[in-house]
Design an enzyme around this catalytic site. Sequence first.
Site, PDB file in Angstrom:
ATOM      1  N   GLY A 311       0.841  -1.197   0.000  1.00  0.00           N
ATOM      2  CA  GLY A 311       0.000   0.000   0.000  1.00  0.00           C
ATOM      3  C   GLY A 311       0.872   1.240   0.000  1.00  0.00           C
ATOM      4  O   GLY A 311       0.931   2.012  -0.964  1.00  0.00           O
ATOM      5  N   ARG A 312       1.636   1.383   1.092  1.00  0.00           N
ATOM      6  CA  ARG A 312       2.472   2.573   1.287  1.00  0.00           C
ATOM      7  C   ARG A 312       3.373   2.849   0.082  1.00  0.00           C
ATOM      8  O   ARG A 312       3.514   3.980  -0.352  1.00  0.00           O
ATOM      9  CB  ARG A 312       3.345   2.321   2.529  1.00  0.00           C
ATOM     10  CG  ARG A 312       4.206   3.487   2.970  1.00  0.00           C
ATOM     11  CD  ARG A 312       5.141   3.047   4.112  1.00  0.00           C
ATOM     12  NE  ARG A 312       4.464   2.259   5.112  1.00  0.00           N
ATOM     13  CZ  ARG A 312       3.880   2.763   6.204  1.00  0.00           C
ATOM     14  NH1 ARG A 312       3.934   4.042   6.443  1.00  0.00           N
ATOM     15  NH2 ARG A 312       3.278   1.965   7.061  1.00  0.00           N
ATOM     16  N   ARG A 348       0.107  10.402  11.711  1.00  0.00           N
ATOM     17  CA  ARG A 348       1.224   9.467  11.901  1.00  0.00           C
ATOM     18  C   ARG A 348       2.259   9.921  12.944  1.00  0.00           C
ATOM     19  O   ARG A 348       2.693   9.109  13.766  1.00  0.00           O
ATOM     20  CB  ARG A 348       1.906   9.148  10.560  1.00  0.00           C
ATOM     21  CG  ARG A 348       0.932   8.552   9.523  1.00  0.00           C
ATOM     22  CD  ARG A 348       1.639   7.997   8.299  1.00  0.00           C
ATOM     23  NE  ARG A 348       2.346   6.778   8.604  1.00  0.00           N
ATOM     24  CZ  ARG A 348       3.636   6.705   8.780  1.00  0.00           C
ATOM     25  NH1 ARG A 348       4.394   7.770   8.621  1.00  0.00           N
ATOM     26  NH2 ARG A 348       4.204   5.569   9.095  1.00  0.00           N
ATOM     27  N   TYR A 352       2.439   7.267  15.868  1.00  0.00           N
ATOM     28  CA  TYR A 352       3.580   6.334  15.813  1.00  0.00           C
ATOM     29  C   TYR A 352       4.918   7.029  16.052  1.00  0.00           C
ATOM     30  O   TYR A 352       5.963   6.425  15.790  1.00  0.00           O
ATOM     31  CB  TYR A 352       3.666   5.679  14.426  1.00  0.00           C
ATOM     32  CG  TYR A 352       2.390   5.095  13.877  1.00  0.00           C
ATOM     33  CD1 TYR A 352       1.774   3.995  14.482  1.00  0.00           C
ATOM     34  CD2 TYR A 352       1.799   5.627  12.738  1.00  0.00           C
ATOM     35  CE1 TYR A 352       0.612   3.451  13.957  1.00  0.00           C
ATOM     36  CE2 TYR A 352       0.633   5.089  12.202  1.00  0.00           C
ATOM     37  CZ  TYR A 352       0.045   4.010  12.822  1.00  0.00           C
ATOM     38  OH  TYR A 352      -1.103   3.471  12.290  1.00  0.00           O
ATOM     39  N   CYS A 378      -5.515  20.942  20.723  1.00  0.00           N
ATOM     40  CA  CYS A 378      -5.168  21.016  22.146  1.00  0.00           C
ATOM     41  C   CYS A 378      -4.665  19.671  22.649  1.00  0.00           C
ATOM     42  O   CYS A 378      -5.315  19.022  23.473  1.00  0.00           O
ATOM     43  CB  CYS A 378      -6.374  21.470  22.943  1.00  0.00           C
ATOM     44  SG  CYS A 378      -6.645  23.226  22.769  1.00  0.00           S
ATOM     45  N   GLU A 379      -3.557  19.205  22.134  1.00  0.00           N
ATOM     46  CA  GLU A 379      -2.915  17.972  22.592  1.00  0.00           C
ATOM     47  C   GLU A 379      -1.415  18.150  22.404  1.00  0.00           C
ATOM     48  O   GLU A 379      -0.976  18.623  21.349  1.00  0.00           O
ATOM     49  CB  GLU A 379      -3.340  16.766  21.729  1.00  0.00           C
ATOM     50  CG  GLU A 379      -4.791  16.427  21.809  1.00  0.00           C
ATOM     51  CD  GLU A 379      -5.054  14.972  22.204  1.00  0.00           C
ATOM     52  OE1 GLU A 379      -4.111  14.265  22.632  1.00  0.00           O
ATOM     53  OE2 GLU A 379      -6.215  14.577  22.085  1.00  0.00           O
TER      54      GLU A 379
HETATM   55  N1  LLP Z   1      -2.012  -6.125   3.473  1.00  0.00           N
HETATM   56  C1  LLP Z   1      -2.619  -6.158   4.657  1.00  0.00           C
HETATM   57  C2  LLP Z   1      -3.407  -7.330   5.038  1.00  0.00           C
HETATM   58  C3  LLP Z   1      -2.487  -5.072   5.533  1.00  0.00           C
HETATM   59  O1  LLP Z   1      -3.094  -5.111   6.713  1.00  0.00           O
HETATM   60  C4  LLP Z   1      -1.721  -3.947   5.140  1.00  0.00           C
HETATM   61  C5  LLP Z   1      -1.566  -2.800   6.039  1.00  0.00           C
HETATM   62  C6  LLP Z   1      -1.118  -3.961   3.882  1.00  0.00           C
HETATM   63  C7  LLP Z   1      -1.284  -5.080   3.068  1.00  0.00           C
HETATM   64  C8  LLP Z   1      -0.306  -2.821   3.329  1.00  0.00           C
HETATM   65  O2  LLP Z   1       0.796  -2.507   4.111  1.00  0.00           O
HETATM   66  P1  LLP Z   1       1.815  -1.382   3.532  1.00  0.00           P
HETATM   67  O3  LLP Z   1       2.403  -1.929   2.269  1.00  0.00           O
HETATM   68  O4  LLP Z   1       1.028  -0.161   3.276  1.00  0.00           O
HETATM   69  O5  LLP Z   1       2.811  -1.183   4.609  1.00  0.00           O
HETATM   70  N2  LLP Z   1      -1.449   3.317   9.521  1.00  0.00           N
HETATM   71  C9  LLP Z   1      -0.125   2.714   9.518  1.00  0.00           C
HETATM   72  C10 LLP Z   1      -0.055   1.522   8.587  1.00  0.00           C
HETATM   73  C11 LLP Z   1      -1.038   0.422   8.924  1.00  0.00           C
HETATM   74  C12 LLP Z   1      -1.084  -0.641   7.869  1.00  0.00           C
HETATM   75  C13 LLP Z   1      -2.093  -1.669   8.144  1.00  0.00           C
HETATM   76  N3  LLP Z   1      -2.122  -2.732   7.198  1.00  0.00           N
HETATM   77  C14 LLP Z   1       0.919   3.767   9.134  1.00  0.00           C
HETATM   78  O6  LLP Z   1       0.539   4.910   8.881  1.00  0.00           O
HETATM   79  O7  LLP Z   1       2.104   3.492   9.132  1.00  0.00           O
END
Ligand code: LLP
Length: 448
Positions: A311-312, A348, A352, A378-379
Amino acid sequence: MSDPTTEAASPANDDNPAVRRLADWDADRLQAIAREHDTPLYVVDLDRVRENCARLRDAFPDADVRYAVKAHTGQAVLETVREAGLDAECASAGELDRVLAAGFPGDRVHYTAVNPPARDLDYAVSAWNEEPGLTVTVGAADTLDRLAERGYDGRVCVRVNPGVGAGHHEKVRTGADVKFGVPYDRATQVVREADERFEVVGIHAHAGSGIDAGQLDSHRELVSRMGDLARSLVTPDDAGAATDDAAATTDDAEPVDLEYVDVGGGFGVPYEESDPPLDLAAVADATRSALGPVPRVDGDGTEVTLAVEPGRYVVADAGLLLTRVNTVKPTAEETVVGVDAGMTDLLRPAMYDAYHPIRNLSGGDRDEIPVTVAGPICESADVFSTKRPLATPERGDVLAIGIAGAYGYEMASQYNSRPRPAEVALEDDDARVVRRRETLADLTEVER
Ligand code: LLP
């Protein structure tokens, strides 16, 4: 499966570098966009999304590459990814709805159901009635029963808890978290039972999110465990295939005709300017060799397909957040710079302690001074950087917060009754609003 008709992808080169740093963006153009559309404002460059898709397809030419849409579900991004030939991995009814609206055909849609609410399962089953090529990935035997109760007998992938986690923060290391997936030592049994009621097409595991080169061993370990499990499912009579109890098989077991082994996403991106970009080719090589050969059942020597779901990596460096300086407050050790974006726009750093690069687009050749960039919420957690060198900020300056295309707008909220920002998409020389700025009226629209 990924669209094979899409043009062959190009490798990383001068036209398609492994990362676009914040310094590579055109400061004058961004300032003009901020003037025209106001701040805070997300900017997403669809050309860069396309480049990221191309590098992924090039590194994994034989694999199914599935975009984990939770990183950025904007319609323009989804359409770009679809055109670039990637599949879509969805985590909810809302994400399914969005990818279908963006024109993904069912056979390129994968719904990963994590403790799915009844409403989401109902939606998925009705979507499957329209698009029978859709696949549901389940992480608990209960979910299989709930699908069967709704008349579903279509394509199923079983998510396994590999017992191996990795990622940029403990909150995103799903692979070792019992919440996700069928325990590895029960996976064989759950897959076999599922195969009696559904068309089991794959097995799945995801180590976590934001895996860098230093964590590749964990990735390799996960992939190798999934390879063992897959071999024990497709060739149950081959005593040598299983390496431990988890993958062990029972007498007279029927082979499971797996189409693919999905080893998840999590490919990291370099947030800090000094971080090297991930060597995607090396990750792909490591993945392929850790998986090893998994033959298709009755496949005339063909192999089970590898699937990945980043995804990222697809959107992170294609997006940034523009924000304007409204307050400059000198203190003894640093200058606190108040800006109009906050943790409600980009969560983020607060959630994190994530690092995002920051550039003063109006700073020209002014001297750098240590500044803390803070939002209007306000945090105490509402800060984007602490005592970081930045070209001396003045009221009215526009700052860019970089590598914000993934999990940026997606995690935005209306906390403190703040309307969410607008978003502008860039494509060639064009810049168009793809999400309008919310108004105060939007905040109360659902109240009765
Ligand atoms: N597949 C599954 C089953 C997942 O749960 C996720 C991400 C991905 C693929 C994709 O992961 P990526 O390639 O994007 O790292 N909010 C957090 C990230 C949480 C991701 C949750 N699952 C952040 O901002 O770092």
